[in-house]
Design a protein around this motif. Structure first.
Motif, PDB file in Angstrom:
ATOM      1  N   PRO A   1       0.820  -1.175   0.082  1.00 58.21           N
ATOM      2  CA  PRO A   1      -0.047  -0.178  -0.114  1.00 58.21           C
ATOM      3  C   PRO A   1       0.893   1.212  -0.045  1.00 58.21           C
ATOM      4  O   PRO A   1       0.381   2.280  -0.700  1.00 58.21           O
ATOM      5  N   SER A   2       1.856   1.418   0.729  1.00 58.66           N
ATOM      6  CA  SER A   2       2.754   2.551   0.780  1.00 58.66           C
ATOM      7  C   SER A   2       3.305   2.702  -0.528  1.00 58.66           C
ATOM      8  O   SER A   2       3.574   4.001  -1.244  1.00 58.66           O
ATOM      9  N   ALA A   3       3.837   1.741  -1.306  1.00 63.06           N
ATOM     10  CA  ALA A   3       4.360   2.061  -2.782  1.00 63.06           C
ATOM     11  C   ALA A   3       3.457   2.367  -3.727  1.00 63.06           C
ATOM     12  O   ALA A   3       3.450   3.403  -4.692  1.00 63.06           O
ATOM     13  N   VAL A   4       2.156   1.703  -3.498  1.00 65.96           N
ATOM     14  CA  VAL A   4       0.819   2.404  -4.461  1.00 65.96           C
ATOM     15  C   VAL A   4       0.619   3.742  -4.272  1.00 65.96           C
ATOM     16  O   VAL A   4       0.321   4.469  -5.225  1.00 65.96           O
ATOM     17  N   SER A   5       0.559   4.145  -2.920  1.00 68.78           N
ATOM     18  CA  SER A   5       0.388   5.464  -2.670  1.00 68.78           C
ATOM     19  C   SER A   5       1.422   6.465  -3.133  1.00 68.78           C
ATOM     20  O   SER A   5       1.312   7.589  -3.443  1.00 68.78           O
ATOM     21  N   GLY A   6       2.923   5.954  -3.409  1.00 66.37           N
ATOM     22  CA  GLY A   6       3.850   6.792  -3.816  1.00 66.37           C
ATOM     23  C   GLY A   6       3.904   7.020  -5.359  1.00 66.37           C
ATOM     24  O   GLY A   6       4.680   7.524  -5.908  1.00 66.37           O
ATOM     25  N   LEU A   7       3.116   6.109  -6.097  1.00 68.32           N
ATOM     26  CA  LEU A   7       3.128   6.204  -7.476  1.00 68.32           C
ATOM     27  C   LEU A   7       2.874   7.557  -7.866  1.00 68.32           C
ATOM     28  O   LEU A   7       3.586   8.217  -8.858  1.00 68.32           O
ATOM     29  N   ARG A   8       1.725   8.286  -7.307  1.00 69.77           N
ATOM     30  CA  ARG A   8       1.622   9.650  -7.939  1.00 69.77           C
ATOM     31  C   ARG A   8       2.666  10.599  -7.316  1.00 69.77           C
ATOM     32  O   ARG A   8       2.999  11.355  -8.330  1.00 69.77           O
ATOM     33  N   ARG A   9       3.315  10.285  -6.333  1.00 65.97           N
ATOM     34  CA  ARG A   9       4.606  11.393  -5.863  1.00 65.97           C
ATOM     35  C   ARG A   9       5.583  11.173  -6.918  1.00 65.97           C
ATOM     36  O   ARG A   9       6.193  11.867  -7.379  1.00 65.97           O
ATOM     37  N   VAL A  10       5.836   9.846  -7.321  1.00 66.98           N
ATOM     38  CA  VAL A  10       7.252   9.642  -8.024  1.00 66.98           C
ATOM     39  C   VAL A  10       7.051   9.859  -9.521  1.00 66.98           C
ATOM     40  O   VAL A  10       7.827  10.473 -10.066  1.00 66.98           O
ATOM     41  N   PHE A  11       5.763   9.607  -9.980  1.00 69.33           N
ATOM     42  CA  PHE A  11       5.438   9.772 -11.462  1.00 69.33           C
ATOM     43  C   PHE A  11       4.769  10.813 -11.765  1.00 69.33           C
ATOM     44  O   PHE A  11       5.051  11.458 -13.100  1.00 69.33           O
TER      45      PHE A  11
END
Length: 324
Positions: free
Chosen positions: A246-256
């Motif tokens: 879940p933390s990586a899914v939430s980070g998708l918007r931040r990274v890309f």
């Protein structure tokens, strides 16, 4: 099925009024022999079709003749009544026209067919925008759409990554891709005959008043498919499969970034018992992919390709060693 093909042929003749049997066959995906049989079947059913010889001849439908809509099948009725994209059509100024067309089609159908189409339409909905992407603010869309309809040249100011550019364009068509509008236009004196512009990045639109001649052989859907395929091969050549918590899914918007995430995220599967989901990403290169995946943190596990997995693991080991 042949009945559906005959209906499609009838409406194609309504639209084109005159065409060769060969061009009709190509449009409907059948052989010319099959097309001649279908034309004969329509004649036998009382449809006023005749053939004219000569260079400009072909198959013709009698001027002023109109068919009734009660020949529609349930699948065709569903296609007309259920596949609605109200926001997109409203942006083009067609919202009222589509509502009127739906009303006319529905009124022309037999009761049992209308009820069947409405039942299916109530169970399926088309949502064009992609996940993780806010609504694209395409303020210039109405003005651009008017120019596309009227075939009038435009002068636009367009926001590029680092500067603002001005262009004189001949607008050929609009495409809605994952909730984002794109203008396909010809640049009269440019190096590339056709270019694509994201409508939300058009700052100002001025209609020049001069009418241009649209290329007779231009097929918007075909050009878009071909252009998109080339772009995917050249600009986004690397496919990566990863398992994300879940933390990586939430980070998708931040990274890309919200603006580009829909172009990067091909698919995101359901979560398993531990809350992790398999994702497929389309990234620019090996080096960029490794950096972006590391930025997602320890919740991202690279599954494929092996060289990207190994590179991410090496960076993780180096970070652990340096901070131990």
């Amino acid at each position: 099925m042949r009945a559906e093909r005959l209906v499609a042929l009838l409406f194609t003749l309504h639209r084109r009024r005159a065409a060769t049997a060969g061009s009709l066959a190509a449009e409907l995906g059948v052989t010319e022999r099959t097309m001649r049989r279908d034309l004969a079947a329509l004649r036998e059913a009382g449809v006023p079709i005749w053939s004219e010889p000569g260079r400009h001849g072909g198959v013709r439908l009698m001027d002023g003749w109109r068919s009734r809509l009660d020949g529609l099948t349930s699948r065709e009725a569903v296609a007309l009544l259920a596949l609605d994209a109200p926001d997109a059509l409203a942006g083009l100024g067609l919202g009222t026209a589509v509502a009127a067309a739906h009303a006319k089609v529905s009124a022309g159908l037999p009761r049992e067919l209308r009820e069947q189409a409405e039942t299916v339409a109530a169970r399926f909905h088309l949502d064009a925008p992609a996940w993780f992407r806010p609504t694209d603010d395409a303020a210039a869309l109405p003005a651009v759409a008017r120019a596309v309809w009227s075939q009038r040249r435009l002068e636009i100011r367009y926001q590029r990554r680092d500067k603002t550019a001005s262009r004189v364009l001949e607008p050929l068509g609009l495409v809605l891709k994952a909730g984002v509008w794109y203008l396909v236009a010809r640049v009269p004196e440019g190096d590339e005959p056709l270019r694509t512009y994201r409508v939300s990045r058009i700052l100002t639109v001025e209609e020049l008043g001069t009418v241009f001649e649209r290329p007779a052989d231009f097929d918007l859907a075909l050009w878009w498919r071909t252009s998109s395929a080339k772009f995917e091969k050249v600009a986004l050549p690397l496919r990566v499969r990863a398992r994300l918590d879940p933390s990586a899914v939430s980070g998708l918007r931040r990274v890309f970034g919200a603006e580009h995430l829909a172009e990067v995220l091909v698919s995101l599967g359901p979560r398993d018992a531990e809350g992790r989901a398999d994702a497929e990403l389309t990234l620019e290169s090996h080096e960029i992919a490794v950096g972006q995946l590391v930025s997602l943190g320890p919740g991202a596990e690279v599954l494929d390709p092996p060289e990207v997995r190994a590179a991410v693991a090496a960076i993780g080991a180096a970070i652990a060693a340096r901070n131990s």
